[in-house]
Design an enzyme around this catalytic site. Structure first.
Site, PDB file in Angstrom:
ATOM      1  N   LYS A 121     -16.048 -45.682 -10.058  1.00  0.00           N
ATOM      2  CA  LYS A 121     -14.937 -44.730  -9.935  1.00  0.00           C
ATOM      3  C   LYS A 121     -15.265 -43.401 -10.635  1.00  0.00           C
ATOM      4  O   LYS A 121     -15.039 -42.322 -10.078  1.00  0.00           O
ATOM      5  CB  LYS A 121     -13.666 -45.355 -10.527  1.00  0.00           C
ATOM      6  CG  LYS A 121     -12.515 -44.386 -10.718  1.00  0.00           C
ATOM      7  CD  LYS A 121     -12.086 -43.771  -9.393  1.00  0.00           C
ATOM      8  CE  LYS A 121     -11.244 -42.531  -9.604  1.00  0.00           C
ATOM      9  NZ  LYS A 121      -9.840 -42.739  -9.575  1.00  0.00           N
ATOM     10  N   CYS A 159      -7.729 -35.805 -11.835  1.00  0.00           N
ATOM     11  CA  CYS A 159      -8.872 -36.715 -11.742  1.00  0.00           C
ATOM     12  C   CYS A 159     -10.194 -35.989 -11.846  1.00  0.00           C
ATOM     13  O   CYS A 159     -10.993 -36.254 -12.742  1.00  0.00           O
ATOM     14  CB  CYS A 159      -8.815 -37.436 -10.411  1.00  0.00           C
ATOM     15  SG  CYS A 159      -7.183 -38.061 -10.066  1.00  0.00           S
TER      16      CYS A 159
HETATM   17  N1  SAJ Z   1     -11.656 -28.372  -4.241  1.00  0.00           N
HETATM   18  C1  SAJ Z   1     -12.441 -27.217  -4.069  1.00  0.00           C
HETATM   19  N2  SAJ Z   1     -13.364 -27.219  -3.061  1.00  0.00           N
HETATM   20  C2  SAJ Z   1     -13.542 -28.283  -2.222  1.00  0.00           C
HETATM   21  C3  SAJ Z   1     -12.740 -29.440  -2.410  1.00  0.00           C
HETATM   22  C4  SAJ Z   1     -11.800 -29.459  -3.429  1.00  0.00           C
HETATM   23  O1  SAJ Z   1     -12.329 -26.239  -4.797  1.00  0.00           O
HETATM   24  O2  SAJ Z   1     -14.380 -28.198  -1.323  1.00  0.00           O
HETATM   25  C5  SAJ Z   1     -10.651 -28.408  -5.320  1.00  0.00           C
HETATM   26  C6  SAJ Z   1      -9.223 -28.655  -4.830  1.00  0.00           C
HETATM   27  O3  SAJ Z   1      -8.622 -27.485  -4.387  1.00  0.00           O
HETATM   28  C7  SAJ Z   1      -8.574 -29.231  -6.068  1.00  0.00           C
HETATM   29  C8  SAJ Z   1      -9.700 -30.028  -6.715  1.00  0.00           C
HETATM   30  O4  SAJ Z   1     -10.894 -29.522  -6.149  1.00  0.00           O
HETATM   31  O5  SAJ Z   1      -8.155 -28.207  -6.971  1.00  0.00           O
HETATM   32  C9  SAJ Z   1      -9.608 -31.517  -6.511  1.00  0.00           C
HETATM   33  O6  SAJ Z   1      -9.123 -31.814  -5.211  1.00  0.00           O
HETATM   34  P1  SAJ Z   1      -9.716 -32.991  -4.305  1.00  0.00           P
HETATM   35  O7  SAJ Z   1      -9.013 -33.008  -3.024  1.00  0.00           O
HETATM   36  O8  SAJ Z   1     -11.198 -32.897  -4.286  1.00  0.00           O
HETATM   37  O9  SAJ Z   1      -9.407 -34.323  -5.159  1.00  0.00           O
HETATM   38  P2  SAJ Z   1      -8.077 -35.015  -5.760  1.00  0.00           P
HETATM   39  O10 SAJ Z   1      -8.046 -34.768  -7.240  1.00  0.00           O
HETATM   40  O11 SAJ Z   1      -6.853 -34.663  -5.004  1.00  0.00           O
HETATM   41  O12 SAJ Z   1      -8.421 -36.570  -5.519  1.00  0.00           O
HETATM   42  C10 SAJ Z   1      -9.659 -37.086  -6.018  1.00  0.00           C
HETATM   43  C11 SAJ Z   1     -10.300 -37.900  -4.903  1.00  0.00           C
HETATM   44  N3  SAJ Z   1     -11.691 -38.244  -5.261  1.00  0.00           N
HETATM   45  C12 SAJ Z   1     -12.737 -37.953  -4.456  1.00  0.00           C
HETATM   46  O13 SAJ Z   1     -12.607 -37.356  -3.406  1.00  0.00           O
HETATM   47  C13 SAJ Z   1     -14.071 -38.396  -4.912  1.00  0.00           C
HETATM   48  C14 SAJ Z   1      -9.475 -39.159  -4.662  1.00  0.00           C
HETATM   49  O14 SAJ Z   1     -10.101 -39.989  -3.707  1.00  0.00           O
HETATM   50  C15 SAJ Z   1      -9.319 -39.936  -5.983  1.00  0.00           C
HETATM   51  O15 SAJ Z   1      -8.517 -41.097  -5.811  1.00  0.00           O
HETATM   52  C16 SAJ Z   1      -8.597 -39.015  -6.955  1.00  0.00           C
HETATM   53  O16 SAJ Z   1      -9.423 -37.872  -7.169  1.00  0.00           O
HETATM   54  C17 SAJ Z   1      -8.355 -39.776  -8.249  1.00  0.00           C
HETATM   55  O17 SAJ Z   1      -7.176 -40.115  -8.513  1.00  0.00           O
HETATM   56  O18 SAJ Z   1      -9.307 -40.127  -8.956  1.00  0.00           O
END
Ligand code: SAJ
Length: 403
Positions: free
Chosen positions: A199, A253
């Site tokens: 994780k 996360c």
């Molecule tokens: N972000 C970027 N560029 C990207 C993708 C995301 O700047 O290309 C930013 C988003 O805007 C946001 C942050 O990153 O601010 C995180 O967003 P996210 O959609 O990547 O992730 P979370 O926090 O919503 O959810 C993540 C997920 N983990 C992965 O994709 C590996 C989810 O599956 C997990 O369950 C969750 O963390 C968790 O609870 O751990």
């Protein structure tokens, strides 16, 4: 009758999990010590928005009760927060330890405790096992880290593959049977340390990937190259898949979990640490871009409006949001109380937060898009005539500044 399940912690993960179990026939006791959350749920209201959750609450109602204390059950799921300690970057296990102690006070021999909260490898052995051993009860333990993404929680709760870690195969099978009542994805059984590490690695991988995109944005800005075009072209290579740059990384996360590895293995994690620093530097980079545009356009700093408070598109979740990080910085750089607007978040989260989009636009000469909500993508036309800094590259207008 099905075995009774107690879910401790009714936040973003615990609540959908508790409701999914109940909607699929398990008798569930949902426990939360926060009186506000409990009051909402007892009144039949949800403490946060999530697609499909109101319908799930209805489907679960007959099988779930909400309480502020644990009771005797066969299985317990612990889904409380695991932040990091700001000085050492190590995990703050206090909420998980508190929840496990509460469970141990009321459970009987042979109960199973499943911890869903994210923890670095070895945490169960080091911090949870001693609590079980000291309880004088024969309680069994498993780790089933959650994997769902806000905005898609219910789909992902049902469809994503899951890792279940248990050191006793019988416990692993019991937990698999419980989760397979609502999880249709593949369930992989493994040891506890492997589940813990998997994780943390998933979220660290994503953090590093986003950091690479953010670093590219900075290099391309200096060279005046379109980073989005570079990423698009590079991604046509069959083995390249670069993510998107943005104003920073929020949520509870991705900006948190990599610190667990840095905290526990500081000498072994320079790449992970640097990636965290790059992502944390993005609100400052946005501020530099704002200042550049202000100089070019000769606007008053007080006329910079920030669109979007939540940490990502189409959710109301503001945890670790880049906009909140930016607001801390702009106070000294641009003056207090810039106009701020978000169509989804609660009102009055920050100073000078508008509830009307039109009034927000009237107060802003430069609109900084911090979150790519569908709302702004559908209302991009209303930005015509304004200067726009689109940190998410989400709208097409003739004249838009990007990162
Ligand atoms: N972000 C970027 N560029 C990207 C993708 C995301 O700047 O290309 C930013 C988003 O805007 C946001 C942050 O990153 O601010 C995180 O967003 P996210 O959609 O990547 O992730 P979370 O926090 O919503 O959810 C993540 C997920 N983990 C992965 O994709 C590996 C989810 O599956 C997990 O369950 C969750 O963390 C968790 O609870 O751990």
């Amino acid at each position: 009758m099905e075995q009774k399940v107690c879910v401790v912690g009714l936040g973003y993960i615990g609540l959908p999990t508790a409701l999914s179990l109940a909607a699929n026939g398990a008798p569930v006791v949902g426990v939360d010590t926060n009186p506000v959350v409990l009051e909402e749920l007892l009144a039949g209201r949800l403490p946060f928005d999530e697609e499909g959750l109101p319908e799930l609450l209805k489907a679960a109602r007959a099988n779930i009760v909400f309480s502020k204390t644990c009771c005797e059950c066969a299985l317990y799921i612990v889904a409380v927060a695991t932040p990091y300690l700001s000085d050492t970057k190590k995990i703050d296990i206090s909420q998980v330890a508190g929840a496990v102690k509460d469970v141990l006070r009321c459970c009987h021999d042979n109960a199973v405790i499943v911890v869903e909260s994210t923890m670095p490898p070895g945490t169960t052995e080091k911090c949870i096992r001693p609590l079980l051993d000291g309880s004088g009860k024969n309680v069994r333990i498993a780790h089933a880290p959650e994997r769902v993404s806000p905005g898609r929680m219910l789909v992902e709760l049902t469809e994503n593959a899951r890792v279940i870690g248990a050191d006793d195969p019988k416990v692993a099978e019991e937990v698999r049977a419980l989760y397979s009542t609502f999880c249709k994805g593949e369930i992989m059984l493994t040891g506890i340390r492997t589940a813990e590490m998997t994780k943390v690695v998933e979220n660290t991988y994503r953090d590093i990937s986003i950091a690479f995109a953010n670093e590219l944005a900075k290099i391309c800005r200096q060279e005046n190259i379109d980073v989005y075009n570079i990423i698009r072209l590079a991604n046509m290579h069959p083995r390249v898949n670069i993510l998107q740059p943005g104003p920073g990384v929020g949520g509870h996360c991705i900006p948190v979990d990599p610190w667990f590895l840095v905290g526990d293995y500081p000498a072994l994690s320079p790449l992970i640490h640097e990636a965290r620093k790059v992502n944390d530097s993005m609100p400052e980079f946005v501020l530099q871009r704002i200042n550049y545009i202000l100089r070019e356009k000769c606007f008053a700093p007080s006329r910079v409006g920030l669109y979007g408070i939540s940490y990502k598109e189409d959710v109301d979740d503001v945890r670790e949001s880049p906009t909140l990080q930016l607001l801390k910085k702009v106070k000294s750089a641009l003056g207090p109380d810039l106009p701020v607007f978000d169509p989804l978040t609660k009102p009055n989260l920050v100073a000078n937060q508008y509830v009307s989009f039109d009034e927000f636009l009237a107060a802003s000469d430069l609109v900084v898009i911090m979150t790519a909500h569908r709302h702004i993508r559908e209302n991009a036309g209303k930005l015509t005539g304004k200067a726009v800094l689109d940190t998410r590259h989400c709208i097409t207008l003739e004249e838009v500044y990007n990162l």
